[in-house]
Scaffold this active site. Structure first.
Site, PDB file in Angstrom:
ATOM      1  CB  SER A  82      -3.180  -3.303  -9.851  1.00 16.57           C
ATOM      2  OG  SER A  82      -2.314  -2.783  -8.895  1.00 16.57           O
ATOM      3  CB  THR A 184      -1.170  -6.798  -5.859  1.00 14.31           C
ATOM      4  OG1 THR A 184      -0.634  -5.505  -6.024  1.00 14.31           O
ATOM      5  CG2 THR A 184      -0.050  -7.774  -5.543  1.00 14.31           C
ATOM      6  CB  THR A 202       1.973  -5.346  -7.790  1.00 16.30           C
ATOM      7  OG1 THR A 202       0.941  -4.373  -7.753  1.00 16.30           O
ATOM      8  CG2 THR A 202       3.210  -4.771  -7.152  1.00 16.30           C
ATOM      9  NE  ARG A 212       4.190   2.577  -3.034  1.00 22.80           N
ATOM     10  CZ  ARG A 212       3.472   1.452  -3.104  1.00 22.80           C
ATOM     11  NH1 ARG A 212       3.506   0.714  -4.192  1.00 22.80           N
ATOM     12  NH2 ARG A 212       2.720   1.072  -2.100  1.00 22.80           N
ATOM     13  CB  VAL A 213       9.806   0.057  -4.000  1.00 25.60           C
ATOM     14  CG1 VAL A 213       9.756  -1.435  -3.735  1.00 25.60           C
ATOM     15  CG2 VAL A 213      10.665   0.357  -5.236  1.00 25.60           C
ATOM     16  N   GLY A 214       6.589  -0.722  -3.300  1.00 26.56           N
ATOM     17  CA  GLY A 214       5.655  -1.162  -2.257  1.00 26.56           C
ATOM     18  C   GLY A 214       6.129  -2.416  -1.557  1.00 26.56           C
ATOM     19  CG  ASP A 215       3.027  -4.953  -0.138  1.00 24.36           C
ATOM     20  OD1 ASP A 215       2.734  -4.126  -1.025  1.00 24.36           O
ATOM     21  OD2 ASP A 215       2.336  -5.959   0.098  1.00 24.36           O
ATOM     22  CB  THR A 235      -3.453  -7.785  -2.143  1.00 26.87           C
ATOM     23  OG1 THR A 235      -3.884  -6.852  -3.128  1.00 26.87           O
ATOM     24  CG2 THR A 235      -4.653  -8.289  -1.375  1.00 26.87           C
ATOM     25  N   GLY A 236      -3.012  -4.768  -1.248  1.00 27.03           N
ATOM     26  CA  GLY A 236      -3.508  -3.534  -0.636  1.00 27.03           C
ATOM     27  C   GLY A 236      -2.385  -2.525  -0.471  1.00 27.03           C
ATOM     28  N   GLY A 238       0.748  -1.079   0.317  1.00 26.56           N
ATOM     29  CA  GLY A 238       2.023  -1.707   0.663  1.00 26.56           C
ATOM     30  C   GLY A 238       2.695  -1.081   1.867  1.00 26.56           C
TER      31      GLY A 238
HETATM   32  C1  SD4 Z   1       1.591  -1.990  -3.461  1.00 30.55           C
HETATM   33  N1  SD4 Z   1       0.566  -3.911  -2.462  1.00 30.55           N
HETATM   34  O1  SD4 Z   1       2.366  -1.650  -4.345  1.00 30.55           O
HETATM   35  C2  SD4 Z   1       0.726  -3.199  -3.707  1.00 30.55           C
HETATM   36  C3  SD4 Z   1      -0.552  -2.753  -4.331  1.00 30.55           C
HETATM   37  C4  SD4 Z   1      -1.629  -3.777  -4.281  1.00 30.55           C
HETATM   38  O2  SD4 Z   1      -3.582  -4.655  -4.691  1.00 30.55           O
HETATM   39  O3  SD4 Z   1      -1.562  -4.770  -3.660  1.00 30.55           O
HETATM   40  N2  SD4 Z   1      -2.703  -3.639  -4.864  1.00 30.55           N
HETATM   41  O4  SD4 Z   1       1.459  -1.385  -2.413  1.00 30.55           O
END
Ligand code: SD4
Length: 323
Positions: A82, A184, A202, A212-215, A235-236, A238
């Site tokens: 990841s 991440t 990440t 797509r863009v996460g946090d 993490t997790g 986003g």
């Molecule tokens: C996301 N937070 O792109 C990231 C993914 C992630 O552990 O943290 N994975 O949403």
């Protein structure tokens, strides 16, 4: 008595000043207090990343240099599915990366939806240091990276491609955070000069929509650092983190006196209170300038690497939901 606008501004400036004296003093104390050098980072693969960062710290390099070098270990590792090279691709089979970097003084840089560059964290640092902007995205980020001397590479490993093909064959339209999909790396460090910095990098959720863009590249969501208080990373999923501006929230809670673990727990509770958290994982990790560290996750399984006094430990995070 009528008060005009100028009086009002004068009065509010005075009351703000009066109110903020203890805060200013606390901030000054935190800045001067010699916090012990420390490195923390998310997940098991944070262990080798921490060791690299620690090498920088004990050789009197800055926290900023340390966290950049640390997370580059995960970015380059094809087994970390990841982050960076070897990261699982999006629905269209393309690997796109998000990263950001921040110092305790508030300088920051970020890249999102960046393809073909193995070390997005270093591009984020270049954005911080070489441009007047904070975020560059997509094609623009790639062009900037190439101008800065980064090389284009194929980041899709055979293993990641195989996993994508298996996923596609199942006809599953959604990406979720499960055991395969949560690596991440977020890292925070304090160096010997009491400087603090953080990084987050990440490939995002596996099988995400293209674009797509996460946090992780969003300052305040995936990462926030303030040398008056400490820092936090997320993490997790986003989308869940962005909705509560998670890392900023954790740092602001610590500013109000929460310990790092309490602040992370409160941020997790806010997510759980308002969002559909079925099957979802989110974890926060934080340190403060008083030598405390802590983490909290929605579910069991979140771990973090801690390096302090020349030793590196893998710690289990506490969590909210008993399953
Ligand atoms: C996301 N937070 O792109 C990231 C993914 C992630 O552990 O943290 N994975 O949403």
């Amino acid at each position: 008595m009528k008060s005009n606008r100028r009086d009002f501004l004068k009065k509010s400036a005075l009351s703000t000043a009066a109110l903020s004296i203890p805060t200013v003093l606390a901030a000054e104390t935190a800045r001067r207090m010699p916090a012990k050098p420390v490195v923390v980072s998310t997940w098991n693969h944070g262990m080798p990343a921490n060791k690299e960062a620690w090498d920088y710290i004990i050789n009197d390099r800055t926290a900023l240099d340390a966290i950049e070098a640390g997370v580059k270990i995960s970015e380059a590792d094809p087994r970390v599915s990841s982050v960076g090279y070897g990261g699982f691709p999006d629905r269209d089979g393309k690997v796109s990366l998000d990263a950001c970097i921040m110092t305790g003084e508030g300088d920051c840089g970020s890249v999102s939806f960046l393809q073909h560059i193995k070390h997005p964290i270093s591009v984020a640092r270049k954005v911080m240091e070489e441009t007047e902007h904070i975020m560059l995205s997509g094609e623009g980020a790639l062009q900037f990276a190439l101008k800065q001397g980064f090389q284009m590479e194929n980041l899709l490993t055979e293993e990641a491609k195989k996993r994508w093909e298996i996923w596609k064959a199942k006809g599953n339209p959604r990406s979720i955070i499960n055991g395969d999909n949560h690596d991440t790396i977020g890292m925070l460090a304090i160096d010997r000069q009491n400087r603090i910095a953080g990084a987050c990098t990440t490939s995002g959720l596996a099988w995400k929509m293209h674009g797509r863009v996460g946090d992780s590249p969003i300052i305040g969501a995936g990462l926030y650092v303030d040398d008056e208080v400490g820092g936090a990373v997320a993490t997790g999923v986003g989308e869940a983190v962005i909705k509560v501006v998670g890392s900023f929230l954790v740092v602001e809670l610590m500013r109000q006196g929460f310990s790092p673990e309490e602040a992370c727990a409160e941020a997790i509770e806010r997510i759980a209170k308002k969002q559909n958290i079925d099957g979802m994982q989110v974890g926060f990790l934080a340190i403060n300038k008083s030598n405390q560290h802590g983490a909290f996750a929605l579910r069991k399984g979140f771990q973090y690497a801690l390096t302090i006094d020349n030793e590196t430990y893998l710690k289990d995070s506490k969590y909210l939901i008993e399953e």
